[in-house]
Design a protein around this motif. Structure first.
Motif, PDB file in Angstrom:
ATOM      1  N   GLY A   1       7.635  29.068 -20.101  1.00 46.50           N
ATOM      2  CA  GLY A   1       8.273  30.268 -19.579  1.00 46.50           C
ATOM      3  C   GLY A   1       8.912  30.004 -18.235  1.00 46.50           C
ATOM      4  N   LEU A   2       9.466  31.061 -17.628  1.00 44.43           N
ATOM      5  CA  LEU A   2      10.199  30.909 -16.372  1.00 44.43           C
ATOM      6  C   LEU A   2       9.297  30.592 -15.183  1.00 44.43           C
ATOM      7  CD1 LEU A   2      12.859  33.753 -16.700  1.00 44.43           C
ATOM      8  CD2 LEU A   2      13.168  31.288 -17.023  1.00 44.43           C
ATOM      9  N   ASP A   3       7.979  30.630 -15.381  1.00 51.58           N
ATOM     10  CA  ASP A   3       7.100  30.202 -14.293  1.00 51.58           C
ATOM     11  C   ASP A   3       7.301  28.726 -13.990  1.00 51.58           C
ATOM     12  OD1 ASP A   3       6.073  29.623 -16.829  1.00 51.58           O
ATOM     13  OD2 ASP A   3       3.996  29.620 -16.126  1.00 51.58           O
ATOM     14  N   ALA A   4       7.909  27.978 -14.934  1.00 47.91           N
ATOM     15  CA  ALA A   4       8.187  26.556 -14.702  1.00 47.91           C
ATOM     16  C   ALA A   4       9.240  26.354 -13.614  1.00 47.91           C
ATOM     17  CB  ALA A   4       8.651  25.898 -15.994  1.00 47.91           C
ATOM     18  N   VAL A   5       9.993  27.409 -13.298  1.00 46.19           N
ATOM     19  CA  VAL A   5      11.023  27.296 -12.262  1.00 46.19           C
ATOM     20  C   VAL A   5      10.400  27.170 -10.872  1.00 46.19           C
ATOM     21  CG1 VAL A   5      12.923  28.535 -11.129  1.00 46.19           C
ATOM     22  CG2 VAL A   5      12.764  28.495 -13.626  1.00 46.19           C
ATOM     23  N   ALA A   6       9.255  27.794 -10.678  1.00 48.09           N
ATOM     24  CA  ALA A   6       8.611  27.766  -9.362  1.00 48.09           C
ATOM     25  C   ALA A   6       8.260  26.335  -8.979  1.00 48.09           C
ATOM     26  CB  ALA A   6       7.349  28.628  -9.387  1.00 48.09           C
ATOM     27  N   GLY A   7       8.675  25.932  -7.811  1.00 47.36           N
ATOM     28  CA  GLY A   7       8.366  24.599  -7.303  1.00 47.36           C
ATOM     29  C   GLY A   7       9.283  23.507  -7.767  1.00 47.36           C
ATOM     30  N   ALA A   8      10.276  23.819  -8.605  1.00 48.85           N
ATOM     31  CA  ALA A   8      11.206  22.788  -9.073  1.00 48.85           C
ATOM     32  C   ALA A   8      12.138  22.365  -7.945  1.00 48.85           C
ATOM     33  CB  ALA A   8      12.014  23.301 -10.257  1.00 48.85           C
ATOM     34  N   ASP A   9      12.429  21.075  -7.887  1.00 43.28           N
ATOM     35  CA  ASP A   9      13.393  20.589  -6.899  1.00 43.28           C
ATOM     36  C   ASP A   9      14.803  21.035  -7.256  1.00 43.28           C
ATOM     37  OD1 ASP A   9      11.755  18.562  -5.158  1.00 43.28           O
ATOM     38  OD2 ASP A   9      11.194  18.136  -7.228  1.00 43.28           O
ATOM     39  N   THR A  10      15.094  21.028  -8.565  1.00 43.69           N
ATOM     40  CA  THR A  10      16.416  21.407  -9.062  1.00 43.69           C
ATOM     41  C   THR A  10      16.236  22.332 -10.252  1.00 43.69           C
ATOM     42  OG1 THR A  10      17.363  19.284  -8.382  1.00 43.69           O
ATOM     43  CG2 THR A  10      18.616  20.563  -9.988  1.00 43.69           C
TER      44      THR A  10
ATOM     45  N   SER B   1       0.806  -1.218   0.000  1.00 43.91           N
ATOM     46  CA  SER B   1       0.000   0.000   0.000  1.00 43.91           C
ATOM     47  C   SER B   1       0.837   1.264   0.000  1.00 43.91           C
ATOM     48  CB  SER B   1      -0.909   0.013   1.237  1.00 43.91           C
ATOM     49  OG  SER B   1      -0.119  -0.002   2.425  1.00 43.91           O
ATOM     50  N   ALA B   2       2.162   1.140  -0.009  1.00 45.31           N
ATOM     51  CA  ALA B   2       3.022   2.317   0.007  1.00 45.31           C
ATOM     52  C   ALA B   2       2.852   3.108  -1.283  1.00 45.31           C
ATOM     53  CB  ALA B   2       4.486   1.905   0.175  1.00 45.31           C
ATOM     54  N   PRO B   3       2.798   4.446  -1.186  1.00 44.04           N
ATOM     55  CA  PRO B   3       2.643   5.250  -2.399  1.00 44.04           C
ATOM     56  C   PRO B   3       3.899   5.187  -3.255  1.00 44.04           C
ATOM     57  CG  PRO B   3       3.110   6.650  -0.506  1.00 44.04           C
ATOM     58  CD  PRO B   3       2.903   5.270   0.024  1.00 44.04           C
ATOM     59  N   PRO B   4       3.765   5.406  -4.556  1.00 44.87           N
ATOM     60  CA  PRO B   4       4.953   5.412  -5.417  1.00 44.87           C
ATOM     61  C   PRO B   4       5.869   6.566  -5.040  1.00 44.87           C
ATOM     62  CG  PRO B   4       3.036   6.263  -6.598  1.00 44.87           C
ATOM     63  CD  PRO B   4       2.532   5.716  -5.294  1.00 44.87           C
ATOM     64  N   PRO B   5       7.164   6.438  -5.303  1.00 43.92           N
ATOM     65  CA  PRO B   5       8.080   7.520  -4.965  1.00 43.92           C
ATOM     66  C   PRO B   5       7.727   8.793  -5.720  1.00 43.92           C
ATOM     67  CG  PRO B   5       9.146   5.899  -6.383  1.00 43.92           C
ATOM     68  CD  PRO B   5       7.856   5.311  -5.961  1.00 43.92           C
ATOM     69  N   ARG B   6       7.953   9.926  -5.072  1.00 42.92           N
ATOM     70  CA  ARG B   6       7.630  11.215  -5.681  1.00 42.92           C
ATOM     71  C   ARG B   6       8.575  11.506  -6.844  1.00 42.92           C
ATOM     72  NH1 ARG B   6       9.313  16.490  -5.276  1.00 42.92           N
ATOM     73  NH2 ARG B   6      10.962  15.935  -3.787  1.00 42.92           N
ATOM     74  N   VAL B   7       8.024  11.994  -7.944  1.00 43.19           N
ATOM     75  CA  VAL B   7       8.840  12.380  -9.090  1.00 43.19           C
ATOM     76  C   VAL B   7       9.475  13.735  -8.793  1.00 43.19           C
ATOM     77  CG1 VAL B   7       8.830  12.944 -11.543  1.00 43.19           C
ATOM     78  CG2 VAL B   7       7.373  11.101 -10.687  1.00 43.19           C
ATOM     79  N   ARG B   8      10.783  13.818  -8.921  1.00 39.87           N
ATOM     80  CA  ARG B   8      11.501  15.070  -8.670  1.00 39.87           C
ATOM     81  C   ARG B   8      11.475  15.923  -9.943  1.00 39.87           C
ATOM     82  NH1 ARG B   8      14.928  14.312  -3.980  1.00 39.87           N
ATOM     83  NH2 ARG B   8      14.821  12.131  -3.307  1.00 39.87           N
ATOM     84  N   ARG B   9      11.218  17.181  -9.765  1.00 40.40           N
ATOM     85  CA  ARG B   9      11.057  18.081 -10.913  1.00 40.40           C
ATOM     86  C   ARG B   9      12.336  18.868 -11.157  1.00 40.40           C
ATOM     87  NH1 ARG B   9       8.202  23.038 -11.706  1.00 40.40           N
ATOM     88  NH2 ARG B   9       7.266  23.154 -13.777  1.00 40.40           N
ATOM     89  N   VAL B  10      12.797  18.870 -12.413  1.00 40.80           N
ATOM     90  CA  VAL B  10      13.993  19.603 -12.819  1.00 40.80           C
ATOM     91  C   VAL B  10      13.592  20.632 -13.869  1.00 40.80           C
ATOM     92  CG1 VAL B  10      16.293  19.470 -13.850  1.00 40.80           C
ATOM     93  CG2 VAL B  10      15.475  17.610 -12.374  1.00 40.80           C
ATOM     94  N   ALA B  11      13.878  21.893 -13.600  1.00 40.65           N
ATOM     95  CA  ALA B  11      13.632  22.955 -14.570  1.00 40.65           C
ATOM     96  C   ALA B  11      14.973  23.368 -15.180  1.00 40.65           C
ATOM     97  CB  ALA B  11      12.968  24.156 -13.909  1.00 40.65           C
ATOM     98  N   VAL B  12      15.084  23.269 -16.493  1.00 42.93           N
ATOM     99  CA  VAL B  12      16.315  23.621 -17.201  1.00 42.93           C
ATOM    100  C   VAL B  12      16.069  24.925 -17.944  1.00 42.93           C
ATOM    101  CG1 VAL B  12      18.068  22.873 -18.838  1.00 42.93           C
ATOM    102  CG2 VAL B  12      16.819  21.169 -17.484  1.00 42.93           C
ATOM    103  N   ILE B  13      16.842  25.956 -17.610  1.00 40.22           N
ATOM    104  CA  ILE B  13      16.655  27.276 -18.211  1.00 40.22           C
ATOM    105  C   ILE B  13      17.535  27.406 -19.451  1.00 40.22           C
ATOM    106  CG2 ILE B  13      16.853  29.762 -17.866  1.00 40.22           C
ATOM    107  CD1 ILE B  13      16.410  29.330 -14.898  1.00 40.22           C
ATOM    108  N   ALA B  14      16.911  27.774 -20.570  1.00 31.24           N
ATOM    109  CA  ALA B  14      17.622  28.002 -21.820  1.00 31.24           C
ATOM    110  C   ALA B  14      17.728  29.501 -22.045  1.00 31.24           C
ATOM    111  CB  ALA B  14      16.881  27.342 -22.984  1.00 31.24           C
ATOM    112  N   ALA B  15      18.925  30.042 -21.789  1.00 29.73           N
ATOM    113  CA  ALA B  15      19.159  31.472 -21.996  1.00 29.73           C
ATOM    114  C   ALA B  15      19.730  31.680 -23.390  1.00 29.73           C
ATOM    115  CB  ALA B  15      20.125  32.001 -20.947  1.00 29.73           C
TER     116      ALA B  15
END
Length: 366
Positions: A70-79, A5-19
């Protein structure tokens, strides 16, 4: 809660910024490596590429890439990873604001190649150890004297901030992140799937990392692969030379030319890495870890691990073990030498010299 019954591991979110103009190679590294991580059959990471202005983003090669976020994808990213850019000396203020916001929210921040300039401009490297592509280190030092610039290393982690030197060093940085999150076994699996060198960093995350330099040849690749399968055997120069079909003198000269270190230094590095993986993924006794990794005795394991990480084997296992607390003793991961392999003479393993990346002869655009 039961295992069923254990929940699946949390997916870690990575935001990669392309400047823009962004390096396509820098941009591809995080997606390529993080995208290969699977934990219990599920993705370990969600990788999102973003830019200050969604849509076409110019690359250093003159092509346009479509970046939908856009850069709003950075909010809440783990990395948050900032790829190298041709506009490194003039970072977009919106990127600086996004980096500061992510750092303030507790995200891990990383840069590949010249991305370190934006991290420095955002104030995230003040008082921290950092690095960048070798051709631009003096410029970074002049523009940002508060940065503790590290010369001739592939990457550096200082707390939650990581910086790498140019090009393929971004691979080492991303593999280090995967190892930190999921352990050496997962990171090494990703390295094999991506056909790149195994995890090379050593030590604690708060220490400056000094991994092996990049390999610059493949003529001894088969011998290195064979040695990795026999780390628990008393391999010496004669054994490596015999497998490669060359003299010891030729082996020593060409092996160093390809790897940047001597054969025995390379062996010792790989044995310490194997010991760290066993400490993370098994409950083997310390003497058994030492034997399975080729370090011989528990005292030898302790001495070499202290020298590389500042931690005793017990402290390293306590900090980085990937075993559930209820797990019992685990079987050895390293297989014994093949029955077809003749007994091998024991060779002394020399302590490693300081490992540095080779200096190039002319600057290249990161």
């Amino acid at each position: 809660m039961t295992a069923e019954s254990a929940p699946p591991p949390r997916v870690r979110r990575v935001a990669v910024i392309a400047a823009p103009p962004v390096s396509m190679f820098n941009l591809a590294i995080p997606e390529m490596l993080f995208g290969k991580v699977e934990i219990d059959g599920a993705p370990g990471y969600e990788t999102v590429i973003c830019a200050p202005d969604p849509g076409p983003v110019t690359t250093t090669g003159g092509l346009d890439l479509h970046v939908p976020h856009g850069l709003d994808a950075v909010a809440g990213a783990d990395t948050v990873v900032l790829a190298g850019s041709g506009s490194y000396t003039d970072p977009d203020p919106r990127i600086l604001a996004a980096l500061r916001g992510a750092a303030g929210a507790g995200s891990r921040i990383a840069s590949i190649c010249t991305g370190a300039f934006a991290l420095a401009e955002a104030g995230l490297l003040d008082g921290r150890a950092a690095t960048t592509y070798w051709a631009y280190r003096s410029l970074l030092a002049a523009r940002h004297p508060a940065v503790d610039l590290q010369d001739d290393v592939l990457f550096v982690q200082d707390g939650p901030v990581l910086t790498s030197s140019g090009y393929a060093a971004g691979i080492d940085l991303c593999l280090h992140v995967i190892r930190t999150d999921y352990g050496a076994a997962v990171a090494n699996t990703v390295a094999r799937l991506a056909l790149v060198a195994p995890v090379r960093p050593g030590g604690q995350t708060q220490f400056t990392q000094t991994p092996l330099p990049p390999e610059r040849g493949v003529s001894f690749a088969a011998t290195r692969a064979w040695a990795m399968e026999h780390l628990d055997a008393p391999l010496g120069l004669t054994d490596l030379a015999r497998h490669a079909g060359v003299s010891v003198r030729t082996l020593s000269r060409r092996f160093h030319a390809e790897t940047g270190v001597s054969p025995l230094q390379w062996l010792l590095h790989q044995r310490v890495e194997r010991a760290k993986e066993l400490l993370e993924t098994t409950s083997l006794a310390m003497d058994a870890v030492a034997r399975a990794s080729g370090l011989g005795t528990g005292d030898s394991l302790r001495r070499h691990l202290l020298g590389r990480t500042g931690l005793t084997p017990s402290a390293y296992r306590s900090s980085f073990s990937r075993l559930p607390a209820a797990d019992g003793p685990a079987a050895a991961v390293a297989a014994p030498p093949s029955a077809a392999t003749p007994p091998l003479p024991r060779a002394a393993t020399a302590p490693p010299a300081a490992v540095r990346t080779p200096a190039a002869t002319a600057p290249r655009q990161a």
